[in-house]
Design an enzyme around this catalytic site. Structure first.
Site, PDB file in Angstrom:
ATOM      1  CB  SER A 181      34.598  42.546  43.369  1.00  0.00           C
ATOM      2  OG  SER A 181      34.903  41.415  42.597  1.00  0.00           O
ATOM      3  CG  HIS A 193      29.035  42.631  46.078  1.00  0.00           C
ATOM      4  ND1 HIS A 193      29.210  42.683  44.712  1.00  0.00           N
ATOM      5  CD2 HIS A 193      30.196  42.126  46.572  1.00  0.00           C
ATOM      6  CE1 HIS A 193      30.418  42.223  44.404  1.00  0.00           C
ATOM      7  NE2 HIS A 193      31.033  41.878  45.510  1.00  0.00           N
ATOM      8  CB  CYS A 212      29.260  46.077  38.860  1.00  0.00           C
ATOM      9  SG  CYS A 212      29.221  44.636  37.758  1.00  0.00           S
ATOM     10  CD  GLN A 219      34.981  37.705  44.043  1.00  0.00           C
ATOM     11  OE1 GLN A 219      35.548  37.850  45.116  1.00  0.00           O
ATOM     12  NE2 GLN A 219      34.786  38.697  43.188  1.00  0.00           N
ATOM     13  CG  HIS A 271      26.034  43.153  42.008  1.00  0.00           C
ATOM     14  ND1 HIS A 271      27.339  43.177  42.439  1.00  0.00           N
ATOM     15  CD2 HIS A 271      26.072  43.372  40.684  1.00  0.00           C
ATOM     16  CE1 HIS A 271      28.137  43.392  41.395  1.00  0.00           C
ATOM     17  NE2 HIS A 271      27.397  43.508  40.319  1.00  0.00           N
TER      18      HIS A 271
END
Length: 118
Positions: free
Chosen positions: A109, A112, A68, A86, A10
Site C-alpha cells: 500500500s 506506514h 488512508c 498485510q 497508522h
C-alpha cells in the site's frame, strides 16, 4: 476486543510503487504518481519525528497527511487479529507495546508508521 487482537492507528504515505495510486486527498492520484519511494520515506520520517518528539499529536498528523481513509478517524484502524492485515504491517503492530510508534513499515500500500493503541 477479542482475545489475540490488537488495535492500532497508522499514517500511510503512498508513492508511485503503491498498488492503488489514489486516496481521499488525491482522488486522481496525481501527487501519488509523482511521489518517489525516497520522497515518501522522507516525508514520513519527518512526520514521525514530530510525533515522537511531542511536537505533533499522532491523530492530528494522520488526519492531515495520511493517504488512508482512516485519516478521518485520526488513523484509527480499530481492532484486528492475525491474518487481517498485510504481513509486514501485522508483524510491526504486534511487536509494539501499547503507545509505541513504529519505525517506517513498507507494504504494497505504501509506507506506514503505526501506533499501537490496544
Amino acid at each position: 476486543m477479542a482475545s489475540g487482537q490488537v488495535r492500532a492507528s497508522h499514517i500511510l504515505i503512498k508513492h508511485q510503487g503503491s498498488r492503488r495510486k489514489s486516496s481521499w486527498k488525491d482522488p486522481e492520484g496525481r501527487v501519488i504518481s509523482a511521489t518517489t519511494r525516497d520522497a515518501a520515506v522522507a516525508q514520513l520520517q519527518s512526520l514521525r519525528d514530530d510525533v515522537v518528539s511531542g511536537t505533533a499529536k499522532f491523530d492530528a498528523v494522520a488526519s492531515r497527511y495520511s493517504d488512508c481513509s482512516s485519516a478521518k478517524r485520526g488513523g484509527d484502524l480499530g481492532p484486528f487479529g492475525r491474518g487481517q492485515m498485510q504481513k509486514p504491517f501485522e508483524d510491526a503492530t504486534y511487536a509494539l507495546k501499547v503507545g509505541e510508534v513504529s519505525e517506517i513499515v513498507d507494504t504494497d500500500s505504501g509506507f506506514h508508521i503505526i501506533m499501537r493503541t490496544g
